[in-house]
Design a protein around this motif. Structure first.
Motif, PDB file in Angstrom:
ATOM      1  N   VAL A 160       9.153  -3.397  91.383  1.00  0.00           N
ATOM      2  CA  VAL A 160       9.450  -2.190  92.161  1.00  0.00           C
ATOM      3  C   VAL A 160       8.181  -1.350  92.235  1.00  0.00           C
ATOM      4  N   CYS A 161       7.751  -1.038  93.445  1.00  0.00           N
ATOM      5  CA  CYS A 161       6.552  -0.220  93.643  1.00  0.00           C
ATOM      6  C   CYS A 161       6.977   1.130  94.203  1.00  0.00           C
ATOM      7  N   CYS A 162       6.671   2.190  93.474  1.00  0.00           N
ATOM      8  CA  CYS A 162       7.046   3.534  93.899  1.00  0.00           C
ATOM      9  C   CYS A 162       5.831   4.253  94.467  1.00  0.00           C
ATOM     10  N   LEU A 163       5.919   4.576  95.750  1.00  0.00           N
ATOM     11  CA  LEU A 163       4.850   5.293  96.439  1.00  0.00           C
ATOM     12  C   LEU A 163       5.313   6.717  96.693  1.00  0.00           C
ATOM     13  N   TYR A 164       4.436   7.683  96.476  1.00  0.00           N
ATOM     14  CA  TYR A 164       4.851   9.062  96.725  1.00  0.00           C
ATOM     15  C   TYR A 164       3.723   9.865  97.342  1.00  0.00           C
ATOM     16  N   THR A 165       4.111  10.944  97.997  1.00  0.00           N
ATOM     17  CA  THR A 165       3.129  11.798  98.651  1.00  0.00           C
ATOM     18  C   THR A 165       3.542  13.251  98.523  1.00  0.00           C
ATOM     19  N   GLY A 166       2.582  14.155  98.660  1.00  0.00           N
ATOM     20  CA  GLY A 166       2.883  15.570  98.572  1.00  0.00           C
ATOM     21  C   GLY A 166       3.244  15.993  97.158  1.00  0.00           C
ATOM     22  N   ASP A 167       3.992  17.086  97.061  1.00  0.00           N
ATOM     23  CA  ASP A 167       4.378  17.636  95.765  1.00  0.00           C
ATOM     24  C   ASP A 167       5.790  17.223  95.366  1.00  0.00           C
ATOM     25  N   VAL A 168       6.220  16.044  95.812  1.00  0.00           N
ATOM     26  CA  VAL A 168       7.577  15.592  95.504  1.00  0.00           C
ATOM     27  C   VAL A 168       7.756  15.406  93.999  1.00  0.00           C
ATOM     28  N   SER A 169       8.927  15.790  93.503  1.00  0.00           N
ATOM     29  CA  SER A 169       9.241  15.632  92.083  1.00  0.00           C
ATOM     30  C   SER A 169       9.512  14.160  91.763  1.00  0.00           C
ATOM     31  N   LEU A 170       8.952  13.684  90.661  1.00  0.00           N
ATOM     32  CA  LEU A 170       9.158  12.291  90.256  1.00  0.00           C
ATOM     33  C   LEU A 170      10.271  12.215  89.214  1.00  0.00           C
ATOM     34  N   PRO A 171      11.105  11.172  89.266  1.00  0.00           N
ATOM     35  CA  PRO A 171      12.179  11.023  88.276  1.00  0.00           C
ATOM     36  C   PRO A 171      11.623  11.044  86.861  1.00  0.00           C
ATOM     37  N   GLY A 172      12.213  11.852  86.000  1.00  0.00           N
ATOM     38  CA  GLY A 172      11.684  12.001  84.645  1.00  0.00           C
ATOM     39  C   GLY A 172      12.224  10.990  83.660  1.00  0.00           C
ATOM     40  N   ASP A 173      13.286  10.248  84.015  1.00  0.00           N
ATOM     41  CA  ASP A 173      13.917   9.342  83.053  1.00  0.00           C
ATOM     42  C   ASP A 173      13.596   7.878  83.328  1.00  0.00           C
ATOM     43  N   VAL A 174      12.603   7.589  84.174  1.00  0.00           N
ATOM     44  CA  VAL A 174      12.207   6.209  84.443  1.00  0.00           C
ATOM     45  C   VAL A 174      10.862   5.982  83.777  1.00  0.00           C
ATOM     46  N   SER A 175      10.897   5.613  82.512  1.00  0.00           N
ATOM     47  CA  SER A 175       9.659   5.415  81.759  1.00  0.00           C
ATOM     48  C   SER A 175       9.038   4.062  82.078  1.00  0.00           C
ATOM     49  N   GLY A 176       7.741   3.998  81.979  1.00  0.00           N
ATOM     50  CA  GLY A 176       7.044   2.733  82.197  1.00  0.00           C
ATOM     51  C   GLY A 176       6.733   2.436  83.645  1.00  0.00           C
ATOM     52  N   MET A 177       7.178   3.275  84.579  1.00  0.00           N
ATOM     53  CA  MET A 177       6.895   3.052  85.993  1.00  0.00           C
ATOM     54  C   MET A 177       5.488   3.543  86.317  1.00  0.00           C
ATOM     55  N   ILE A 178       4.832   2.835  87.196  1.00  0.00           N
ATOM     56  CA  ILE A 178       3.536   3.275  87.698  1.00  0.00           C
ATOM     57  C   ILE A 178       3.741   3.780  89.124  1.00  0.00           C
ATOM     58  N   TYR A 179       3.441   5.049  89.338  1.00  0.00           N
ATOM     59  CA  TYR A 179       3.604   5.658  90.643  1.00  0.00           C
ATOM     60  C   TYR A 179       2.254   5.682  91.366  1.00  0.00           C
ATOM     61  N   LYS A 180       2.265   5.325  92.634  1.00  0.00           N
ATOM     62  CA  LYS A 180       1.037   5.300  93.427  1.00  0.00           C
ATOM     63  C   LYS A 180       1.094   6.446  94.445  1.00  0.00           C
ATOM     64  N   LYS A 181       0.138   7.346  94.346  1.00  0.00           N
ATOM     65  CA  LYS A 181       0.123   8.505  95.234  1.00  0.00           C
ATOM     66  C   LYS A 181      -0.834   8.275  96.403  1.00  0.00           C
ATOM     67  N   PHE A 182      -0.367   8.676  97.596  1.00  0.00           N
ATOM     68  CA  PHE A 182      -1.221   8.634  98.772  1.00  0.00           C
ATOM     69  C   PHE A 182      -1.119   9.987  99.476  1.00  0.00           C
ATOM     70  N   ALA A 183      -2.165  10.345 100.207  1.00  0.00           N
ATOM     71  CA  ALA A 183      -2.181  11.635 100.894  1.00  0.00           C
ATOM     72  C   ALA A 183      -1.809  11.510 102.364  1.00  0.00           C
ATOM     73  N   ASN A 184      -2.485  10.591 103.066  1.00  0.00           N
ATOM     74  CA  ASN A 184      -2.268  10.472 104.509  1.00  0.00           C
ATOM     75  C   ASN A 184      -1.814   9.087 104.954  1.00  0.00           C
TER      76      ASN A 184
END
Length: 205
Positions: A160-184
């Protein structure tokens, strides 16, 4: 008469390895058809059945919110590297309920979760405060979080690959996940995505 080039030798080696992998997969599938001859052999239960990896496929599921640009950007990128993105609203309804349709098309080996700031929330205690005084939080849609958890349970965190952008809140109870942030653009994390897909067994163009 001519000696094969290094490139031809490498291509031949890869072809030979691929044929052997397919042969092993075929043997594994047929093992399930062989009955147990030993009466004392333990019966298979849900607890002792080993987890089997998903079938080989080029399909990946895309979970998204209201950010159409980010969703389309991800779809185009996945097509470019030779994968088939599955986006639920693009699939035929076939008279299915939403959850039935989701379960049918979620038979993939990998999932992408797009967390985008689609909603603004604050705690109930701040309801009586002026808008400027409320502690606000940008969140993804609830259905996105639900499907995020579903795929972690079904495929495991490594698929599972989690991509996020902006100031979105990330789930606090999913430990061990690597989140990839992009701007544009998704292209900003393209190398990291491809590396993870290859580690999960996907052949990337």
């Amino acid at each position: 008469m001519f000696e094969s080039s290094l490139g031809e030798k490498i291509a031949g080696l890869y072809k030979d390895i691929d044929q052997k992998i397919h042969r092993i997969d075929s043997i594994i599938e047929r093992l399930e058809l062989i009955p147990l001859t030993n009466a004392a052999a333990p019966m298979a239960t849900q607890e002792n059945i080993p987890h089997r990896p998903p079938a080989k496929t080029n399909k990946v599921f895309v979970v998204h919110g209201h950010d159409e640009i980010a969703k389309t950007n991800l779809e185009v990128f996945l097509h470019e590297i030779g994968l088939e993105p599955v986006v639920l609203h693009r699939q035929a309804d076939e008279g299915l309920t939403i959850i039935e349709k989701f379960e049918k098309y979620s038979d993939v080996g990998y999932a992408f979760i797009l967390l985008t700031p689609d909603e603004i929330s604050y705690i109930k205690a701040d309801e009586s405060k002026d808008d400027d005084a409320r502690q606000k939080e940008y969140r993804a849609r609830p259905n996105v979080i639900f499907e995020f958890g579903y795929f972690i349970g079904k495929l495991g965190r490594s698929r599972v690959c989690c991509l996020y952008t902006g100031d979105v809140s990330l789930p606090g109870d999913v430990s061990g996940m690597i989140y990839k942030k992009f701007a544009n653009s998704i292209e900003e994390v393209a190398y990291s995505i491809i590396k993870d897909l290859k580690a999960s067994g996907y052949a990337i163009a």
